[in-house]
Structure formats: C-alpha cells, structure tokens
Scaffold this active site. Structure first.
Site, short mmCIF file in Angstrom:
data_model
loop_
_atom_site.label_atom_id
_atom_site.label_comp_id
_atom_site.label_asym_id
_atom_site.label_seq_id
_atom_site.Cartn_x
_atom_site.Cartn_y
_atom_site.Cartn_z
N HIS A 62 44.22 45.20 40.61
CA HIS A 62 44.49 44.28 39.51
C HIS A 62 43.70 44.73 38.29
O HIS A 62 42.94 45.71 38.34
CB HIS A 62 44.14 42.84 39.90
N HIS A 64 41.26 43.44 36.34
CA HIS A 64 39.92 43.02 35.95
C HIS A 64 39.00 44.23 35.79
O HIS A 64 39.14 45.23 36.51
CB HIS A 64 39.34 42.03 36.96
N ASP A 66 35.97 45.09 36.52
CA ASP A 66 35.15 45.68 37.58
C ASP A 66 35.98 46.50 38.56
O ASP A 66 35.44 47.06 39.52
CB ASP A 66 34.35 44.60 38.32
N HIS A 67 37.30 46.57 38.31
CA HIS A 67 38.17 47.39 39.15
C HIS A 67 38.85 48.53 38.38
O HIS A 67 39.47 49.39 39.01
CB HIS A 67 39.24 46.51 39.80
N HIS A 139 45.03 35.52 43.12
CA HIS A 139 43.86 35.65 42.26
C HIS A 139 44.21 35.09 40.89
O HIS A 139 45.33 34.61 40.66
CB HIS A 139 43.45 37.13 42.19
N ASP A 210 41.18 41.44 44.77
CA ASP A 210 40.49 40.18 44.87
C ASP A 210 41.49 39.10 45.26
O ASP A 210 42.61 39.08 44.75
CB ASP A 210 39.86 39.81 43.54
N HIS A 268 32.66 43.69 48.23
CA HIS A 268 32.80 42.88 47.01
C HIS A 268 31.90 41.63 47.06
O HIS A 268 32.35 40.51 46.87
CB HIS A 268 34.27 42.48 46.82
#
Length: 316
Positions: A62, A64, A66-67, A139, A210, A268
């Site tokens: 996805h 976000h 942090d990914h 999510h 997530d 995570h």
C-alpha cells in the site's frame, strides 16, 4: 525460498528496527524479490548478505510512507551501480503516478527498464516455477496481501525402471518424467507416474500488512507454509488497533489458526513496546502463542528458510 527481514518496525524506525521491507531469495535462479520498501531499505541491503544486483521484482502492499519511501532511492542505486537488467514493480494503482512524479521532480533517469504493474485481486504473476496472487486487506488506504506459491515438482524419474521396460532414451523420458501416459512404438502404454517418485508439494508464503483482522487475510493465507503478518499492537491495545486498522498479536494468531498455516512470523511492531515499558515485545509473543503456538517474532536481518514438504500425497 529464504526470507530475510530488512525492516520490522511500524510507522517509524528505531535503533534496532527499520521500517517495513522483506526480501525473498530464490537461490536456484539467483533472483531476489522484495516486499515493501520503507525508507532506508538500501542501507539495510548493505548491512545484509543480500545482493541488490539480483533484485528483479518488488511488491508493494500500500502507499503509506513506511512502505514506499525507500523505493526511489533503491531504484536509483540499482541504476548507478549498473547491475540491474530489469525490475518489475507491483502495487496499487497510485504507485505508478508516485514513481513518475518522483522521477520527474528529482530528474532521475533509470539506466534499465522499470515496469510498474497495477495489481488487482487474483493472479498477478506466473512463470514455470511460481504463481503470485494478491488479495484485499482492510486498512485506512487500499492495501493488498501477497501469496507466493511454488509449483509442485515432479518426483524423481527412475531411469533404471524405464530401461528395464525396454524404453529407449530420448524425448520420451521427458514426457514420462512429467507423469504423462506414453504409447510406445510396440503399442504398449506406459504411465509415467509409475516410473517416478511422489511429487514434491510446492511451498507457500503469504505476506499480510497493513491490516486489521479480516476475512481477506484468512482467505489469502489458507494452507500456507509461512504467514508473515503484521502485529503492530498488543492485545491490551486492541481498541487502538481497531481505530487505526492495524492488527494485534492475537489477531495475527487468529488468522494463522483459522487459515491452517504451519508457521506464523510476526512483524511491523509499534515502537511503544520498547524495553522498559509496561508492555514489551516478549508480551506480544506470549499473547500470540497462547492462540497459535507455532509463532515466531521477526527482527531485522532475521533469515528463515521455508522448509520443503517431504512428499505430495497423490489421490489414487
């Protein structure tokens, strides 16, 4: 199939855990597949024994930060090193626009082909050895889990049995090895499966993050050898997990139990469970194992070899 965790923290990095990224090494074909690419992933490569020159596919769950914040840096490094042939990237529809904007405003030009594939539920990649599927998770933004399936391999072909039956060597051996029924010049029909050992069942790996607890994760994970599942929060912080649409350790364990997986690897983790706090990561592991005993807690640079099943039971 060997998994290496390059980042096991959620949201932000810590001194001991970087943000999300997991590498899958396929040594028999000198290939490396990457799942998510948080900021600093290329530095994690340098600290590991992985070879970025073997990177061929990247799967993004996805959008976000942090990914994905490490993606452009890693791709640029591959180009500057001059050792990338082609990289295929799979992810949500917005991923292609994101990469186009990054390359345009940073004036970055890749010296090798980069192909972005917009994923949707179902099979997104297949070759002679592997099938990759994706499925929706739950999510705050559209998110996908990935399932990597190794195709079943034919059992060992017993050449001595073929010779004893007077079957001459040649292309016919290849057909028999694949379990085909072959008609010989003298009219005899030979079932190749009778000349082979039992097939090896392919290994199955699932990556879910997530997500909060959802049917999509269970469906995608059914029968997997290894499930990598986020466990951002402790069970005691379940209200926060539901608000933020993340999983607790017990939710990850419930998915593993319901899906009938063999091993659960949790990742995570929220930095709030650092040593010295009221709840620490060891507590999350105890929570999960109370539901699903075959649970391990991932840490940065942890490697895990997915064991191969002994044999595939073939119905008679």
């Amino acid at each position: 199939m060997q998994i290496t965790f390059l980042g096991t923290s959620s949201g932000v990095p810590t001194r001991s855990r970087n943000v999300s990224s997991i590498a899958l090494r396929l040594p028999q074909r000198a290939e490396l597949w990457l799942f998510d690419c948080g900021e600093g992933t290329q530095h994690q490569f340098l600290r590991s024994e992985l070879k970025v020159s073997q990177l061929s596919r990247i799967f993004i769950t996805h959008m976000h930060g942090d990914h994905i914040f490490g993606l452009m840096g890693l791709l640029a490094t591959c180009g500057l090193a001059g050792n990338a042939n082609r990289i295929d990237i799979y992810g949500p529809p917005e991923l292609e626009d994101y990469l186009k904007s990054c390359t345009r405003y940073s004036q970055t030009h890749f010296s090798y082909p980069v192909k972005v594939h917009r994923v949707k539920p179902g099979i997104i990649y297949e070759d002679e050895e592997y099938i990759v599927r994706c499925g929706p998770l739950k999510h705050r933004v559209p998110a996908f889990g990935y399932r990597i399936e190794e195709k079943d391999r034919p059992g060992r072909f017993y050449v001595e049995k073929a010779q004893a039956l007077g079957i001459p060597p040649g292309p016919i051996y290849g057909k028999l090895k694949n379990g085909e029924i072959v008609t010989l010049p003298d009219g005899r029909q030979i079932n190749g499966s009778a000349l082979c050992g039992k097939p090896e069942i392919g290994r199955k790996l699932v990556y879910c993050t997530d997500t909060v607890l959802c049917e999509g994760a269970i469906e995608l994970s059914t029968g997997a050898d290894v499930l990598i599942h986020e466990a951002t929060f402790s069970h005691l912080d379940a209200d926060m997990a539901f608000q933020r649409l993340h999983s607790t350790s017990t939710m990850a364990a419930q998915v593993a139990l319901a899906a009938g997986v063999k091993t659960l690897l949790m990742t995570h983790f929220s930095p709030r469970y650092a040593p010295g706090n009221d709840i620490v990561l060891e507590d999350l592991l105890k929570e999960a194992r109370a539901i699903f005993p075959h649970t391990k807690m991932a840490y940065d640079f942890m490697s895990y070899e997915i064991p191969r099943n002994q044999e595939l039971v073939v119905a008679s």
